[in-house]
Design a protein around this motif. Structure first.
Motif, PDB file in Angstrom:
ATOM      1  N   VAL A  23      13.767   0.436  -9.741  1.00 18.81           N
ATOM      2  CA  VAL A  23      12.369   0.284 -10.133  1.00 18.81           C
ATOM      3  C   VAL A  23      11.540   0.107  -8.858  1.00 18.81           C
ATOM      4  N   PHE A  24      10.654   1.066  -8.631  1.00 17.98           N
ATOM      5  CA  PHE A  24       9.770   1.036  -7.471  1.00 17.98           C
ATOM      6  C   PHE A  24       8.389   0.623  -7.964  1.00 17.98           C
ATOM      7  N   VAL A  25       7.873  -0.467  -7.397  1.00 16.41           N
ATOM      8  CA  VAL A  25       6.670  -1.096  -7.945  1.00 16.41           C
ATOM      9  C   VAL A  25       5.507  -1.013  -6.963  1.00 16.41           C
ATOM     10  N   ALA A  63      -5.728  -1.219 -12.067  1.00 17.00           N
ATOM     11  CA  ALA A  63      -4.908  -0.058 -12.444  1.00 17.00           C
ATOM     12  C   ALA A  63      -5.569   1.252 -12.036  1.00 17.00           C
ATOM     13  N   GLU A  64      -6.889   1.281 -12.015  1.00 17.18           N
ATOM     14  CA  GLU A  64      -7.613   2.495 -11.625  1.00 17.18           C
ATOM     15  C   GLU A  64      -7.448   2.825 -10.144  1.00 17.18           C
ATOM     16  N   MET A  65      -6.978   1.876  -9.372  1.00 19.22           N
ATOM     17  CA  MET A  65      -6.811   2.077  -7.932  1.00 19.22           C
ATOM     18  C   MET A  65      -5.507   2.814  -7.611  1.00 19.22           C
ATOM     19  N   PHE A  66      -4.672   3.024  -8.612  1.00 18.11           N
ATOM     20  CA  PHE A  66      -3.434   3.784  -8.408  1.00 18.11           C
ATOM     21  C   PHE A  66      -3.759   5.259  -8.611  1.00 18.11           C
ATOM     22  N   THR A  67      -4.233   5.870  -7.542  1.00 24.05           N
ATOM     23  CA  THR A  67      -4.716   7.249  -7.581  1.00 24.05           C
ATOM     24  C   THR A  67      -3.576   8.245  -7.404  1.00 24.05           C
ATOM     25  N   SER A  68      -3.867   9.515  -7.622  1.00 24.86           N
ATOM     26  CA  SER A  68      -2.849  10.558  -7.419  1.00 24.86           C
ATOM     27  C   SER A  68      -2.441  10.624  -5.957  1.00 24.86           C
ATOM     28  N   SER A  69      -3.358  10.354  -5.048  1.00 19.46           N
ATOM     29  CA  SER A  69      -3.033  10.333  -3.616  1.00 19.46           C
ATOM     30  C   SER A  69      -2.053   9.204  -3.303  1.00 19.46           C
ATOM     31  N   LYS A  70      -2.297   8.032  -3.867  1.00 18.28           N
ATOM     32  CA  LYS A  70      -1.401   6.891  -3.651  1.00 18.28           C
ATOM     33  C   LYS A  70      -0.034   7.172  -4.267  1.00 18.28           C
ATOM     34  N   ASP A  83       6.821   1.646 -11.548  1.00 19.26           N
ATOM     35  CA  ASP A  83       6.027   0.714 -12.338  1.00 19.26           C
ATOM     36  C   ASP A  83       4.797   0.310 -11.541  1.00 19.26           C
ATOM     37  N   LEU A  84       3.782  -0.122 -12.253  1.00 17.96           N
ATOM     38  CA  LEU A  84       2.557  -0.615 -11.638  1.00 17.96           C
ATOM     39  C   LEU A  84       2.313  -2.026 -12.134  1.00 17.96           C
ATOM     40  N   VAL A  85       2.047  -2.932 -11.210  1.00 17.28           N
ATOM     41  CA  VAL A  85       1.587  -4.266 -11.580  1.00 17.28           C
ATOM     42  C   VAL A  85       0.134  -4.335 -11.134  1.00 17.28           C
ATOM     43  N   ALA A  86      -0.758  -4.382 -12.118  1.00 17.62           N
ATOM     44  CA  ALA A  86      -2.193  -4.439 -11.867  1.00 17.62           C
ATOM     45  C   ALA A  86      -2.670  -5.861 -12.135  1.00 17.62           C
ATOM     46  N   ASN A  95       6.866   2.657 -15.952  1.00 14.56           N
ATOM     47  CA  ASN A  95       7.025   4.109 -15.938  1.00 14.56           C
ATOM     48  C   ASN A  95       5.691   4.862 -15.916  1.00 14.56           C
ATOM     49  N   VAL A  96       4.887   4.549 -14.901  1.00 16.40           N
ATOM     50  CA  VAL A  96       3.566   5.201 -14.792  1.00 16.40           C
ATOM     51  C   VAL A  96       3.684   6.642 -14.334  1.00 16.40           C
TER      52      VAL A  96
END
Length: 118
Positions: free
Chosen positions: A53-55, A69-76, A103-106, A117-118
């Motif tokens: 799991v890569f977070v 959560a909106e800060m997790f862009t396609s570039s990132k 995974d994303l922790v916002a 699983n974003v």
């Protein structure tokens, strides 16, 4: 007025620590923090049973300029994926045959949202 760099770094470290402690409490096994290569960085790495799991951790003090959560862009996401490929290569793991997820922790203020699983 811009936030001083050390404040932003300290805030980021605190957010990552909060996310790390939360995920450990949820039963994930902590592996590594802040794995960095030229192409990007992985904030937190865990194992969830047999799955890697890569977070990515995103923090916003308030939602006046958008939610974390909106800060997790396609570039990132692209940079994160490249860093994951490097990490797996170091372990001699084939990315096509390795059970893994991102995974994303916002964190918005005090509210933590774990998105698998974003």
């Amino acid at each position: 007025m811009a936030i001083p760099q050390w404040n932003a770094t300290q805030t980021g470290n605190q957010a990552e620590h909060k996310a790390k402690e939360y995920l450990i409490a949820q039963g994930l096994d902590f592996i590594e923090q802040n794995f960095s290569v030229k192409s990007g960085e992985i904030d937190l790495i865990f194992k969830d049973m047999q799955q890697w799991v890569f977070v990515e951790v995103k923090y916003r003090a308030s939602s006046s300029h958008g939610h974390a959560a909106e800060m997790f862009t396609s570039s990132k996401r692209s940079k994160l994926t490249k860093a994951i490929m490097c990490y797996l290569q170091l372990l001699d793991l084939n990315c096509h045959h390795t059970n893994m997820r991102i995974d994303l922790v916002a964190i918005d203020g005090e509210e933590l949202n774990w998105i698998k699983n974003v």
